[in-house]
Write a protein that holds these residues in place. Structure first.
Motif, PDB file in Angstrom:
ATOM      1  N   ALA A 517      25.858 -17.720   3.362  1.00  0.00           N
ATOM      2  CA  ALA A 517      26.113 -17.547   4.791  1.00  0.00           C
ATOM      3  C   ALA A 517      25.905 -16.093   5.210  1.00  0.00           C
ATOM      4  CB  ALA A 517      27.539 -18.002   5.118  1.00  0.00           C
ATOM      5  N   GLN A 518      26.332 -15.148   4.371  1.00  0.00           N
ATOM      6  CA  GLN A 518      26.169 -13.733   4.683  1.00  0.00           C
ATOM      7  C   GLN A 518      24.693 -13.366   4.799  1.00  0.00           C
ATOM      8  OE1 GLN A 518      27.364  -9.375   2.751  1.00  0.00           O
ATOM      9  NE2 GLN A 518      28.342 -11.217   1.980  1.00  0.00           N
ATOM     10  N   ALA A 519      23.878 -13.912   3.908  1.00  0.00           N
ATOM     11  CA  ALA A 519      22.446 -13.626   3.949  1.00  0.00           C
ATOM     12  C   ALA A 519      21.819 -14.090   5.257  1.00  0.00           C
ATOM     13  CB  ALA A 519      21.749 -14.300   2.767  1.00  0.00           C
ATOM     14  N   GLN A 520      22.329 -15.192   5.793  1.00  0.00           N
ATOM     15  CA  GLN A 520      21.802 -15.689   7.065  1.00  0.00           C
ATOM     16  C   GLN A 520      22.156 -14.763   8.222  1.00  0.00           C
ATOM     17  OE1 GLN A 520      19.948 -18.479   7.474  1.00  0.00           O
ATOM     18  NE2 GLN A 520      20.140 -19.446   5.478  1.00  0.00           N
ATOM     19  N   GLU A 521      23.258 -14.034   8.102  1.00  0.00           N
ATOM     20  CA  GLU A 521      23.703 -13.160   9.187  1.00  0.00           C
ATOM     21  C   GLU A 521      23.049 -11.783   9.158  1.00  0.00           C
ATOM     22  OE1 GLU A 521      27.922 -13.156  10.302  1.00  0.00           O
ATOM     23  OE2 GLU A 521      28.244 -14.589   8.679  1.00  0.00           O
ATOM     24  N   LEU A 522      22.730 -11.305   7.974  1.00  0.00           N
ATOM     25  CA  LEU A 522      22.092  -9.999   7.862  1.00  0.00           C
ATOM     26  C   LEU A 522      20.622 -10.115   8.254  1.00  0.00           C
ATOM     27  CD1 LEU A 522      23.669  -8.857   4.483  1.00  0.00           C
ATOM     28  CD2 LEU A 522      24.084  -7.812   6.724  1.00  0.00           C
ATOM     29  N   GLN A 523      20.157  -9.213   9.084  1.00  0.00           N
ATOM     30  CA  GLN A 523      18.812  -9.337   9.640  1.00  0.00           C
ATOM     31  C   GLN A 523      17.741  -9.425   8.564  1.00  0.00           C
ATOM     32  OE1 GLN A 523      17.805  -6.223  12.385  1.00  0.00           O
ATOM     33  NE2 GLN A 523      15.861  -7.135  12.958  1.00  0.00           N
ATOM     34  N   ASP A 524      17.863  -8.611   7.510  1.00  0.00           N
ATOM     35  CA  ASP A 524      16.859  -8.628   6.452  1.00  0.00           C
ATOM     36  C   ASP A 524      17.450  -9.084   5.116  1.00  0.00           C
ATOM     37  OD1 ASP A 524      18.429  -6.440   6.009  1.00  0.00           O
ATOM     38  OD2 ASP A 524      16.825  -4.963   6.047  1.00  0.00           O
ATOM     39  N   GLY A 525      18.576  -9.799   5.172  1.00  0.00           N
ATOM     40  CA  GLY A 525      19.197 -10.313   3.956  1.00  0.00           C
ATOM     41  C   GLY A 525      18.634 -11.671   3.579  1.00  0.00           C
ATOM     42  N   ARG A 526      18.616 -11.963   2.284  1.00  0.00           N
ATOM     43  CA  ARG A 526      18.158 -13.267   1.815  1.00  0.00           C
ATOM     44  C   ARG A 526      19.023 -13.740   0.661  1.00  0.00           C
ATOM     45  NH1 ARG A 526      13.078 -14.749   3.944  1.00  0.00           N
ATOM     46  NH2 ARG A 526      13.810 -16.832   3.345  1.00  0.00           N
ATOM     47  N   SER A 527      19.270 -15.043   0.657  1.00  0.00           N
ATOM     48  CA  SER A 527      19.956 -15.700  -0.450  1.00  0.00           C
ATOM     49  C   SER A 527      18.913 -16.285  -1.394  1.00  0.00           C
ATOM     50  CB  SER A 527      20.861 -16.811   0.075  1.00  0.00           C
ATOM     51  OG  SER A 527      21.187 -17.729  -0.947  1.00  0.00           O
ATOM     52  N   ILE A 528      19.098 -16.040  -2.683  1.00  0.00           N
ATOM     53  CA  ILE A 528      18.189 -16.563  -3.702  1.00  0.00           C
ATOM     54  C   ILE A 528      18.991 -17.455  -4.635  1.00  0.00           C
ATOM     55  CG2 ILE A 528      16.626 -15.984  -5.591  1.00  0.00           C
ATOM     56  CD1 ILE A 528      16.324 -13.195  -4.237  1.00  0.00           C
ATOM     57  N   LEU A 529      18.690 -18.741  -4.625  1.00  0.00           N
ATOM     58  CA  LEU A 529      19.317 -19.678  -5.554  1.00  0.00           C
ATOM     59  C   LEU A 529      18.316 -19.988  -6.658  1.00  0.00           C
ATOM     60  CD1 LEU A 529      21.273 -22.157  -3.250  1.00  0.00           C
ATOM     61  CD2 LEU A 529      22.113 -20.168  -4.499  1.00  0.00           C
TER      62      LEU A 529
END
Length: 731
Positions: A517-529
């Motif tokens: 969820a945090q990655a979705q909020e940060l403009q240049d953040g990404r979640s990697i699963l």
């Protein structure tokens, strides 16, 4: 006058004090993982087991257990480890009764994160599991009426301070929240262990924060070690893919496990041997295979600005990243200052420009106020000799000093001895808890104080979400990459990470949802699963990319980046059709036809779609072939960060892990037995390492037929499953 804690040298006496203060209803909070006050918890458990009138609820997570081993082979492997690594560890008294389903009726143990796979089909543990996001556990503790926190702490010099060290994650926010509740009664007990590394910063508390301190030789024991496990070539292939998603100057979170070890090691190769790193990546990826990540061209350059670590779990690999000068981007606890650094308007070296930039952005005033001066001195910008008296800023000699920043001369005088020095208070790693091998704890203990000051262990809500201090976190967490493992991912991008189809809990949600969820909020953040495309159990291979699953940890609407050994699938913002096609392309080719047929039958993919040729050979032999050169294999050790195991134990760990995966079917065992029988009889120099391993397992001189067969199996596994081209340990 601040109250002083009651200092005791007996856990039994501490139980007496707690019961006298609180009565017979105890809700005990124990930290996750390493930081539990085991001696006190055991004394309290024993008292409650003897006295049914005591109601005891223990709320915790990740209860660490001494390895037990299953079967004769497992027992022979683990017993010497118990004698060497765990001989001083006092296991929690509730562990074995809980495994047997025999907890006393007046005692309940609730965990929000289980030791992975340890409690499948254990009714007691499954029924008392609490499914919660890590950041919401404090709320759940308060709802249950937690009235005791018992934590292992590290004593400071003189005994006036203690460090929460490995586990400030929940204790800090719990203390913060209970202080805001009138008349809330919470007893804080510290079990003092000098062998626990002392970390300052947010984790350091004055002794007056504690109600009880347990001190004495019986509490002075080695922290629980978690030896590293062998890293497979599949792990390395996944790590290579992930490493190219991490941009210089960014932020990094990594979970525990072999994949995390592999990622940190591969990033080290990217930094120290960049040419080889590029060849390794090219060996695993054809140019056409990069079509799934058009928005993310591979980041292959070495690190100049470096990374900042922000991770709920601090693994040993982060210390390796620091040694390789990768984890070196420092952040500071002020949003305005951090933004100036991010925009490269200033550097971490103190100059006149530092003062002017802070003035121009409105962070400080001209002339300076008392608050401005304290702020600047705390950061090492204004000379510490200046002080305020009344409305005047004075030098050490008592002379009045200009503080309006209008002149070059005045700015230089204000900087004084701070000129051209580094800003103070820089942090290169924020963490919630740490856990690892004994070598990790030793490295933290032996670290120079100035270096250790760059590690700030802190509250889990600081790490895992953006609600508190949002502007500061957004400024600090540039190009954040949150890397976590999943068990399975559905074709539409939903992830299964903590439980099975029949609601059996494997581990827990932990912080994974928080980071996604945090990655979705940060403009240049990404979640990697990340996940291996397949798993093997008892000789059967199963796809980890599935059509659907009745339980998911991460819903499909939060799908982001998924990585297998076959590539990177960028799913964010894609249509359902394109998501499914991308997932098909990183699945194992043995399972692609069935998955594609399901997608077509559901109308999610067009009837005439065909798997692109470049993704139609996704098989294990492709990965093996990509690495099948001595120059590559020599860079991919089984234990890249070292290990607490001896050389023989490390070899056995590799062989026995693979042996467990293939299962005990006779047609799998027969070739191993035949190979093992031959090797066991051959005492030539090349087989001496295997014979040392057999001796370590007490198999070298077995007499019974059953034990000889087991010896053959182990010898065969050592012969077949250890690649002699790969070193055991990294440097």
């Amino acid at each position: 006058m601040d109250r002083q804690p009651l200092r005791l040298n007996s856990a039994t006496a501490a139980v007496d004090a707690v019961l006298e203060k609180l009565g017979k209803r105890i809700v005990l909070g124990l930290p996750l993982g390493l930081g539990k006050a085991n001696h006190f918890a055991n004394a309290l458990y024993a008292r409650a087991a003897e006295d049914p009138s005591i109601s005891l609820t223990i709320f915790t997570a990740l209860t660490l257990e001494r390895p037990s081993g299953t079967g004769e082979i497992g027992r022979r492997f683990t017993q010497p480890l118990l004698d060497r690594l765990y001989n001083q560890y006092q296991e929690l008294a509730y562990t074995q009764p809980r495994h047997r389903g025999k907890l006393p009726p007046n005692i309940q143990v609730c965990e929000f994160f289980l030791l992975t796979g340890a409690f499948l089909h254990n009714a007691e543990a499954q029924q008392s599991h609490v499914c919660a996001n890590y950041t919401l556990v404090v709320r759940d503790l308060l709802d249950r009426g937690v009235n005791v926190i018992a934590q292992m702490v590290s004593p400071g010099a003189g005994g006036d301070t203690f460090s929460l060290s490995c586990n400030p994650d929940l204790t800090l926010p719990l203390l913060r929240e209970t202080r805001q509740i009138p008349d809330y009664q919470l007893l804080v007990l510290g079990e003092s262990n000098p062998q626990l590394p002392y970390l300052a910063g947010d984790s350091e508390l004055p002794a007056t924060e504690f109600d009880l301190i347990l001190e004495g030789e019986q509490f002075d024991t080695p922290p629980f070690p978690v030896p590293s496990l062998p890293v497979s070539l599949t792990d390395y292939a996944i790590a290579l893919q992930i490493s190219t998603l991490i941009a210089d100057g960014g932020s990094l979170e990594i979970g525990i496990g072999t994949l995390g070890d592999a990622i940190c090691h591969v990033l080290g190769i990217r930094q120290t041997d960049n040419d080889t790193y590029r060849r390794l990546f090219a060996a695993v990826n054809a140019d056409d295979s990069l079509m799934l990540r058009q928005r993310f061209p591979p980041q292959l350059e070495s690190f100049v600005r470096g990374l900042y670590g922000v991770s709920e779990m601090v693994p040993q690999g982060f210390l390796a990243l620091r040694r390789n000068r990768i984890l070196k981007r420092e952040v500071f606890a002020d949003a305005a200052l951090q933004k100036l650094l991010d925009e490269e308007k200033i550097t971490t070296r103190v100059t006149e420009d530092t003062l002017l930039a802070l003035r121009d952005c409105g962070r400080i005033q001209a002339p300076l106020t008392v608050e401005d001066t304290e702020f600047l001195q705390r950061l090492g910008i204004v000379d510490p000799s200046y002080s305020w008296r009344g409305h005047k800023l004075l030098t050490a000699e008592g002379e009045e000093e200009e503080c309006d920043l209008h002149s070059e001369h005045g700015r230089r005088r204000l900087l004084g001895r701070c000129a051209n020095e580094k800003l103070r208070g820089g942090v290169w790693l924020h963490g919630g808890f740490y856990l690892g091998p004994a070598s990790m704890y030793a490295e933290l203990r032996d670290m120079a104080p100035a270096e250790r000051a760059g590690i700030c262990m802190t509250a889990i809500d600081f790490i895992n979400d953006l609600q508190r201090d949002r502007a500061l976190k957004v400024a600090q967490r540039r190009q954040a990459r949150f890397v976590n493992s999943a068990m399975m991912v559905t074709l539409n991008g939903a992830a299964v990470s903590d439980g099975l189809a029949d609601s059996q809990v494997v581990s827990g949600v932990g912080g994974q949802y928080n980071f996604v969820a945090q990655a979705q909020e940060l403009q240049d953040g990404r979640s990697i699963l990340a996940l291996a495309s397949t798993r093997e159990s008892r000789g059967k291979v199963t796809s980890n990319i599935v059509w659907q699953y009745p339980h998911t940890t991460i819903p499909r609407h939060l799908r982001d980046i998924v990585v297998t050994e076959y590539g990177v699938a960028d799913l964010r913002g894609k249509t359902d059709r394109d998501v499914m096609v991308a997932m098909l392309c990183i699945a194992d080719s043995r399972f692609q036809p069935e998955l594609l047929q399901r997608a077509k039958a559901a109308g999610k993919v067009e009837r005439d779609f065909v798997i692109p040729l470049e993704f139609s050979a996704n098989r294990p032999d492709r990965i093996t072939a990509a690495f099948d050169e001595p120059q590559y294999l020599g860079l991919l050790p089984y234990f890249p960060l070292g290990t607490d195991f001896s050389e023989e134990e490390a070899m056995l760990a590799v062989a026995l892990k693979q042996l467990k995966a293939v299962g005990n079917r006779w047609w799998k065992m027969l070739p191993l037995i035949l190979d093992g029988r031959r090797v066991r009889r051959d005492h030539s120099e090349k087989n001496q390492p295997i014979h040392r391993c057999l001796e370590r397992m007490d198999f070298e001189y077995t007499d019974t037929f059953e034990h000889r067969l087991l010896a053959y199996v182990v010898a065969g596994a050592l012969y077949r499953y250890i690649d002699r081209e790969r070193p055991l340990c990294g440097s």
